[in-house]
Design a protein around this motif. Structure first.
Motif: not given
Length: 97
Positions: A69-97
């Protein structure tokens, strides 16, 4: 445990995108990285699919966010998902070169 890991390594699914189009998808390497992670080989896990580590950390954050029931749990979750999506996008971009 080692027998299970060998069996998993021998029975990985073929990527349908790579089989049909001949190019890697953004998730290519996930299965090999997961098997390496289960075996404790974190260097091989990172080599096969770098976004695996942030993805697994996001799963942990998700479980904590849903159970707490932490106050900012959804914000932390959103940041974590955004970070993971960024890792996926950067990894894919690097694979394509």
């Amino acid at each position: 445990m080692e027998t299970i890991l060998h069996w998993l390594s021998d029975h990985l699914l073929t990527c349908p995108v790579k089989a049909v189009a001949g190019i890697e998808c953004p998730g290519c390497g996930f299965q090999r990285a997961f098997v390496a992670f289960l075996g404790g080989d974190f260097a091989a896990c990172w080599h096969h699919y770098p976004p695996m580590i942030p993805f697994l950390l996001t799963l942990v954050v998700l479980v904590v966010a849903l159970r707490s029931r932490l106050r900012y749990r959804m914000a932390v979750l959103a940041l974590s998902v955004a970070t993971t999506c960024t890792f996926i996008a950067v990894n894919y971009a690097l694979k394509m070169f």
